[in-house]
Scaffold this motif. Structure first.
Motif, PDB file in Angstrom:
ATOM      1  N   MET A   1      36.577  35.320  46.120  1.00 25.11           N
ATOM      2  CA  MET A   1      36.620  34.888  44.803  1.00 25.11           C
ATOM      3  C   MET A   1      37.745  35.788  44.157  1.00 25.11           C
ATOM      4  N   SER A   2      38.087  35.281  42.865  1.00 22.07           N
ATOM      5  CA  SER A   2      39.418  35.909  42.196  1.00 22.07           C
ATOM      6  C   SER A   2      38.829  37.086  41.261  1.00 22.07           C
ATOM      7  N   GLY A   3      37.906  37.655  41.669  1.00 22.15           N
ATOM      8  CA  GLY A   3      37.365  38.784  40.626  1.00 22.15           C
ATOM      9  C   GLY A   3      38.182  39.765  40.900  1.00 22.15           C
TER      10      GLY A   3
ATOM     11  N   VAL B   1      38.069  46.866  40.902  1.00 19.07           N
ATOM     12  CA  VAL B   1      38.131  48.173  40.257  1.00 19.07           C
ATOM     13  C   VAL B   1      38.104  49.342  41.181  1.00 19.07           C
TER      14      VAL B   1
ATOM     15  N   TYR C   1      33.716  48.883  42.750  1.00 20.71           N
ATOM     16  CA  TYR C   1      33.117  47.795  42.017  1.00 20.71           C
ATOM     17  C   TYR C   1      34.010  46.771  42.144  1.00 20.71           C
ATOM     18  N   PHE C   2      33.286  45.421  42.210  1.00 15.81           N
ATOM     19  CA  PHE C   2      33.953  44.217  42.103  1.00 15.81           C
ATOM     20  C   PHE C   2      33.645  43.489  40.909  1.00 15.81           C
ATOM     21  N   TYR C   3      34.500  42.996  40.499  1.00 16.44           N
ATOM     22  CA  TYR C   3      34.072  41.986  39.298  1.00 16.44           C
ATOM     23  C   TYR C   3      33.208  40.806  39.550  1.00 16.44           C
ATOM     24  N   SER C   4      33.742  40.195  40.673  1.00 18.22           N
ATOM     25  CA  SER C   4      32.986  38.853  40.878  1.00 18.22           C
ATOM     26  C   SER C   4      31.856  39.414  42.120  1.00 18.22           C
ATOM     27  N   CYS C   5      31.978  38.707  43.137  1.00 12.64           N
ATOM     28  CA  CYS C   5      30.940  38.988  44.110  1.00 12.64           C
ATOM     29  C   CYS C   5      31.209  39.909  44.904  1.00 12.64           C
TER      30      CYS C   5
ATOM     31  N   VAL D   1      37.037  48.533  30.048  1.00  8.57           N
ATOM     32  CA  VAL D   1      38.447  47.871  30.054  1.00  8.57           C
ATOM     33  C   VAL D   1      39.001  48.376  31.389  1.00  8.57           C
TER      34      VAL D   1
END
Ligand SMILES: Nc1nc2c(ncn2[C@@H]2O[C@H](COP(=O)(O)OP(=O)(O)OP(=O)(O)O)[C@@H](O)[C@H]2O)c(=O)[nH]1
Ligand SMILES: [Mg+2]
Lengths: 203, 549
Positions: A1-3, A6, A196-200, A46
């Motif tokens: 996914m395009s997450g 971080v 951490y990942f934003y998406s999955c 942010v």
């Protein structure tokens, strides 16, 4: 996914009104907002992409609220942080006492979090030297004692703000390089890597 | 429909003002409640409601905690002081203040309204803002007090100041002492509401242990409505701390200084009081929807519904205190009071404009003992569209943040961002669209959906003062319609500057404002036309198909 990914979690801590939000605002948007003080509610997140020696690093910055109301919940914001920027207002000695509180908290619960002490609003000292609330050497001694970097910044003029975050990112990259090296040798000195990942999920 | 509004006498108070004095002759319809069954009225959702069903005031005063047994049954009982007891209170109050402040205050003297009954509201607002932001202390003399329409204080049962609408709590602490004395003098029981009327003033006390809330008002609101506002303030405090934490703190230490924990939240409470003075949502106990084409709203709602996560309870899209879409977990209903508190939180701070906020929040009517975590962000920099995702799990930030990203992506893929932007450009509609010449303004609430609609307030209600006056007229009608001892179903009111009509049934509430030109018969027949118009426009003005995850 395009997450968005971080790499390093960075948390801003410190008494209310010391200028945490202004510091993030200066760093991320390169601006200083004048107007009435708006205290942060809970915390704001942010992500900022930056480059360190040709490598890109994404800092996930948590700007927490200084109000005591959120103290009991502060752990959810600093847990797993790679770096903590503990802020105090250079003109307010009580805010330095509060900074010490956060340092102790981090030492107790987040051993692997690097601490950066940040004296804010240095422009106010330029206006009037007598405004300094805590002796510089005392702060320096304290920083040495806790093995923290010390910065004096102004979000108003921008002084030392980029340097502070650049240093945070560099230290992170260096640490990672060191960890990769030790892992290659079969010795794992590092703690569980908290990416951490934003998406999955990954792994 | 028209037949149900019976011929009634218009009534004008002295000086042409609306004085909701008791014992005045009032109008009451003898007719049975008509027409529309609940759930069939315009604006009623087709697949059930989004909100907890409410009965506005009654619901506000119902217990939010398990502590039902200790609750006094006499909610909302006003303390109407007759002449002799007023004198007695006045005397005792004076003694009390001498004792506490070293000076005698004559209650009746202090309660008397000042010469300047009307004031420059805009000026007042500006001043109070600067007072808050600059942390300047206002000079707390009785003189300065008089300048304001309404004062609100919150104190602990031990008499410690917690919040004050004007001036610093510090400077007011001696006054708080007097207040506290008065509270104990009146023997305000736990959870009871008491009030004192003295010429031109009402002092309303609401005790919600461990807090006491006091309002001194010169507005024409009934004490029920003032108490209603005080309860909102109470819930606002709970939303920051939870009922459980609040009680725990005071059990540990009776004279705890709560200001420590509430530091920085004064702005939110100030904003709530300002909002209540101008937004009819609070009076209606309902939410207003941003008008938009039903097709667009449904498509947006579907996008929102699809961007779900396990821990999400509510996904709310709003624009300037108007609802765009709300998706909820099945079987979980939001209470309008909780929604209002969320709206207030968002409108009180510009700090949400940057980044993504992740903050603990208690929804006291939903569950007063625990925190949810709210993800708050604006969709685009210059667009007044705020997304609020309420999660049960404080560890779930990145999952919830991803829901936002997915929602935005869907909007973009389906090319809806532009249409949304268009809808945001016309957040209000004009009353002229209805096509009734004498119609100036109205508020229509569908009881089963908990939603209301209202056009933009236009001329002659241009100044802030005039707008507030219109809202006060609605407040007056509302309080007459909901008077606990003598509720009225139909009211026709002839005022000096406008005629008003109220119609309350089990399915809806309608408040209409006409110019003075029309007759009562015309007003009554216009209601028919208005109801038809609302029915025709309902899919634009309401959310008829609320979604669940
Ligand atoms: N002169 C000067 N003022 C500053 C500086 N940084 C912040 N301020 C001011 O200090 C006040 C507080 O700044 P914030 O950044 O909102 O403080 P905060 O630490 O985020 O406060 P909380 O969110 O309540 O914890 C604001 O009025 C800022 O304008 C600075 O470098 N110089
Ligand atoms: Mg802040």
């Amino acid at each position: 996914m395009s997450g968005q990914r971080v790499d390093a979690k960075v948390v801003m801590l410190g008494k209310e009104y010391v200028g945490k939000t202004s510091l993030v605002e200066r760093y991320v948007h390169n601006r200083f907002l004048v107007g009435p003080y708006q205290n942060t509610i809970g915390a704001a997140f942010v992500a900022k992409v930056m480059s360190v020696g040709g490598r890109t690093v994404t800092l996930g910055i948590w700007d927490t609220a200084g109000s005591e109301r959120y103290e009991a919940m502060s752990r959810i914001y600093y847990r797993g942080a790679r770096a903590a920027i503990v802020c105090y207002d250079l003109t307010d000695s009580s805010s330095f006492e509060r900074a010490k509180f956060w340092v102790t908290e981090l030492q107790n619960f987040e051993e692997n979090c690097r601490i950066y002490l940040c004296g804010t609003k240095s422009d106010l000292l330029e206006e009037d030297r007598k405004k300094r609330g805590i002796d510089f050497h005392d702060v320096q001694d304290y920083a040495d004692e806790i093995k923290a970097e010390l910065f004096e910044t102004s979000s108003k003029t921008g002084q030392s703000v980029d340097q502070l975050f650049q240093k945070v990112a560099e230290d992170y990259v260096q640490l990672m390089a060191f960890q990769v090296m030790t892992e290659d040798e079969g010795v794992d000195l590092s703690q569980k890597h908290s990416t951490y990942f934003y998406s999955c999920c990954h792994h | 429909m028209a037949a149900d509004i019976h011929k009634k006498k218009g009534w004008e108070g002295p000086n042409g003002s609306l004085v909701p004095a008791d014992g005045q002759p009032t109008e009451r319809s003898e007719s049975p409640t008509p027409g529309l069954a609940q759930g069939m009225e315009p604006g009623a959702g087709q697949e059930g409601a989004m909100f907890v069903h409410t009965r506005s005031y009654e619901d506000l005063t119902s217990p939010e905690d398990g502590d039902v047994a200790s609750r006094s049954p006499e909610k909302g009982r006003g303390y109407q002081a007759d002449q002799t007891s007023m004198e007695q209170i006045s005397k005792d109050f004076s003694e009390l203040s001498t004792q506490l402040m070293g000076m005698a205050l004559d209650l009746e003297e202090e309660m008397r309204p000042s010469q300047e009954d009307k004031m420059d509201l805009s000026l007042q607002t500006a001043r109070r803002d600067s007072a808050r932001s600059e942390k300047e202390d206002e000079d707390v003399t009785m003189e300065a007090w008089r300048m304001h329409q309404k004062h609100v204080f919150v104190l602990s049962e031990a008499g410690k100041p917690v919040y004050s609408r004007y001036g610093s709590e510090e400077a007011l602490s001696s006054t708080m002492g007097v207040m506290m004395g008065l509270v104990s003098f009146l023997e305000v029981e736990k959870n009871a509401i008491r009030s004192i009327h003295a010429d031109g003033y009402k002092v309303v006390f609401v005790r919600r242990s461990p807090l006491v809330l006091v309002a001194m008002a010169r507005t024409r609101q009934s004490e029920q409505e003032i108490a209603h506002e005080l309860l909102y303030i109470y819930y606002q405090i709970l939303s920051l701390l939870t009922w459980t934490q609040l009680n725990h703190i005071f059990q540990q230490k009776q004279n705890y200084d709560l200001r420590r924990l509430l530091a920085g939240s004064e702005r939110i409470t100030d904003n709530l009081l300002d909002l209540m003075a101008r937004d009819p949502s609070f009076l209606m106990g309902a939410a207003r929807c941003l008008p938009m084409a039903a097709g667009l709203r449904d498509a947006v709602s579907t996008c929102l519904q699809q961007a779900k996560a396990k821990s999400l309870v509510f996904s709310i899209l709003l624009s300037r205190n108007q609802l765009v879409s709300l998706v909820r977990r099945k079987d979980q209903f939001l209470h309008p009071i909780d929604l209002h508190l969320l709206f207030n939180l968002i409108s009180s701070s510009s700090s949400f404009r940057e980044g993504e906020a992740w903050t603990p929040i208690c929804l006291p009517k939903f569950n007063s003992s625990g925190f949810f975590h709210a993800h708050i962000s604006y969709l685009e920099q210059d667009m007044d569209l705020c997304l609020l995702l309420v999660s049960t799990d404080h560890e779930d930030f990145f999952t919830v943040s991803d829901c936002k990203r997915r929602f935005q992506e869907r909007l973009r893929k389906r090319g809806m961002s532009h249409a949304l932007q268009e809808a945001l450009r016309t957040p209000f509609y004009s009353v002229s669209q209805v096509g009734i010449p004498d119609l100036r303004h109205f508020i229509y609430k569908s009881k089963s959906s908990g939603l209301f609609t209202s056009p933009e307030i236009e001329a002659p209600y241009v100044s802030e003062e005039e707008k507030q006056r219109l809202l006060e007229l609605y407040q007056y009608l509302h309080s007459r319609a909901h008077n606990s001892s003598r509720p009225l179903k139909n009211i026709y009111f002839t005022g000096p500057s406008e005629n008003l009509l109220a119609w309350v049934t089990s399915a809806f509430e309608l408040y209409v404002c006409y110019s003075l030109l029309g007759t009562k018969a015309a007003a009554v027949s216009a209601v028919n036309k208005l109801m038809k118009w609302i029915r025709r426009e309902e899919d634009r003005l309401f959310i008829l198909t609320p979604q669940t995850y």
